[in-house]
Scaffold this active site. Structure first.
Site, PDB file in Angstrom:
ATOM      1  N   ARG A  44     -14.301 -31.137  78.707  1.00  0.00           N
ATOM      2  CA  ARG A  44     -13.176 -31.464  77.816  1.00  0.00           C
ATOM      3  C   ARG A  44     -13.172 -30.535  76.609  1.00  0.00           C
ATOM      4  O   ARG A  44     -14.186 -30.387  75.934  1.00  0.00           O
ATOM      5  CB  ARG A  44     -13.265 -32.927  77.357  1.00  0.00           C
ATOM      6  N   LYS A  53     -17.819 -24.616  80.167  1.00  0.00           N
ATOM      7  CA  LYS A  53     -18.662 -24.435  78.983  1.00  0.00           C
ATOM      8  C   LYS A  53     -20.013 -23.808  79.324  1.00  0.00           C
ATOM      9  O   LYS A  53     -20.861 -23.673  78.446  1.00  0.00           O
ATOM     10  CB  LYS A  53     -18.885 -25.787  78.286  1.00  0.00           C
ATOM     11  N   GLY A  61     -19.081 -26.396  70.140  1.00  0.00           N
ATOM     12  CA  GLY A  61     -18.548 -25.976  68.843  1.00  0.00           C
ATOM     13  C   GLY A  61     -17.159 -25.406  69.011  1.00  0.00           C
ATOM     14  O   GLY A  61     -16.373 -25.860  69.845  1.00  0.00           O
TER      15      GLY A  61
END
Length: 280
Positions: free
Chosen positions: A65, A79, A93
């Site tokens: 997400r 990610k 971040g």
């Protein structure tokens, strides 16, 4: 009338780190409050990333997400970033910072590989990342989990935005890190088998997804060992979209019509031709 803000004049600087902008920012903020202005706030992001060392290598995990304030900007972003064939890195971040930082270090590691003719060590990537982040004093919002396997064995690091690092058998980062760490603290044991380690990381990321609003969607895993690399995307989907139970279509006549007025429009119909452009 446009509001203007004055800035402290820069003095001669001898060298080393400069923190003059801190004083400048404080003055700008104080003067803007007096003039009724509001400075933009930092963007808040949410993520759950984790990693664990098992008997033969490393398992890295992340949710998918990406948020922009309170809006889910991307439901299925990746990610887990490539650093080198034997090293991968999870980023939490500011999305742009994690992407560009890992791409830059990945490029440097490729040059290092071509120069030495051998796979780079994980500690080399860790040193490059921490020195870059420390140079920018935390203004690059990248919190990273770096993992890989080299000639000295499996290694796992957590790297904070200001440049500090930890080398641990299991690490978590991001807004869902506390929930993920609770699973690790309860279930981790040394020298786990691969399937056991994958299930542990999966449960840790799921804990972040269920208990942190900034984390969600799917669970991605990356398994790195000496002889193989498995990038499992997605490994699991804990939040499956449910099926609609009720009927939300209103029948004609459900809402009463109080008045009705029909206005005829006098339109002039014109012929329209289309010419194709000659591209020969």
């Amino acid at each position: 009338m446009a509001a203007t803000l004055s800035v402290l004049e820069a003095s001669d600087f001898a060298g080393g780190f400069s923190f003059r902008n801190c004083g400048r920012n404080s003055q700008l903020e104080a003067e803007s409050v007096k003039k009724g202005l509001r400075l933009p706030s930092a963007r808040k992001t949410g993520t759950t990333i984790a990693g664990v060392v098992f008997k033969d290598g490393i398992v890295l995990g992340a949710d998918t997400r990406a948020t922009e304030g309170m809006v889910v900007a991307d439901k299925n972003c990746s990610k887990i970033h490539f650093i080198s064939p034997n090293i991968y890195c999870c980023g939490a971040g500011t999305a742009a910072d994690t992407e560009m930082t890992t791409q830059l270090i990945s490029s440097n590691m490729e040059l290092h590989l071509l120069s030495t003719g051998r796979l780079p060590r994980v500690v080399t990537a860790n040193r490059m990342l921490k020195q870059m982040l420390f140079r920018y004093q935390g203004y690059i919002g990248a919190a990273l989990v770096l993992g890989g396997v080299d000639v000295t064995g499996p290694h796992l690091y957590s790297i904070y935005p200001h440049g500090s690092t930890d080398k641990l058998p299991y690490v978590t980062m991001g807004s869902g890190a506390l929930a993920a760490m609770a699973v690790f603290e309860d279930n981790f044991k040394p020298d786990m088998e691969e399937e056991e380690a994958k299930q542990l990381v999966r449960n840790a990321i799921a804990a972040g997804i269920y208990n942190d609003l900034g984390s969600g969607s799917n669970i991605d895993l990356c398994v790195i060992s000496k002889n193989k690399l498995d990038f499992l995307r997605p490994f699991d989907t804990p939040n499956k979209k449910g099926e609609r139970q009720g009927k939300y279509k209103c029948e004609r006549g459900t809402t009463g019509i109080l008045t009705e007025k029909v206005t005829l429009l006098d339109l002039e119909v014109m012929d329209e031709t289309v010419q194709t452009m000659d591209t020969s």
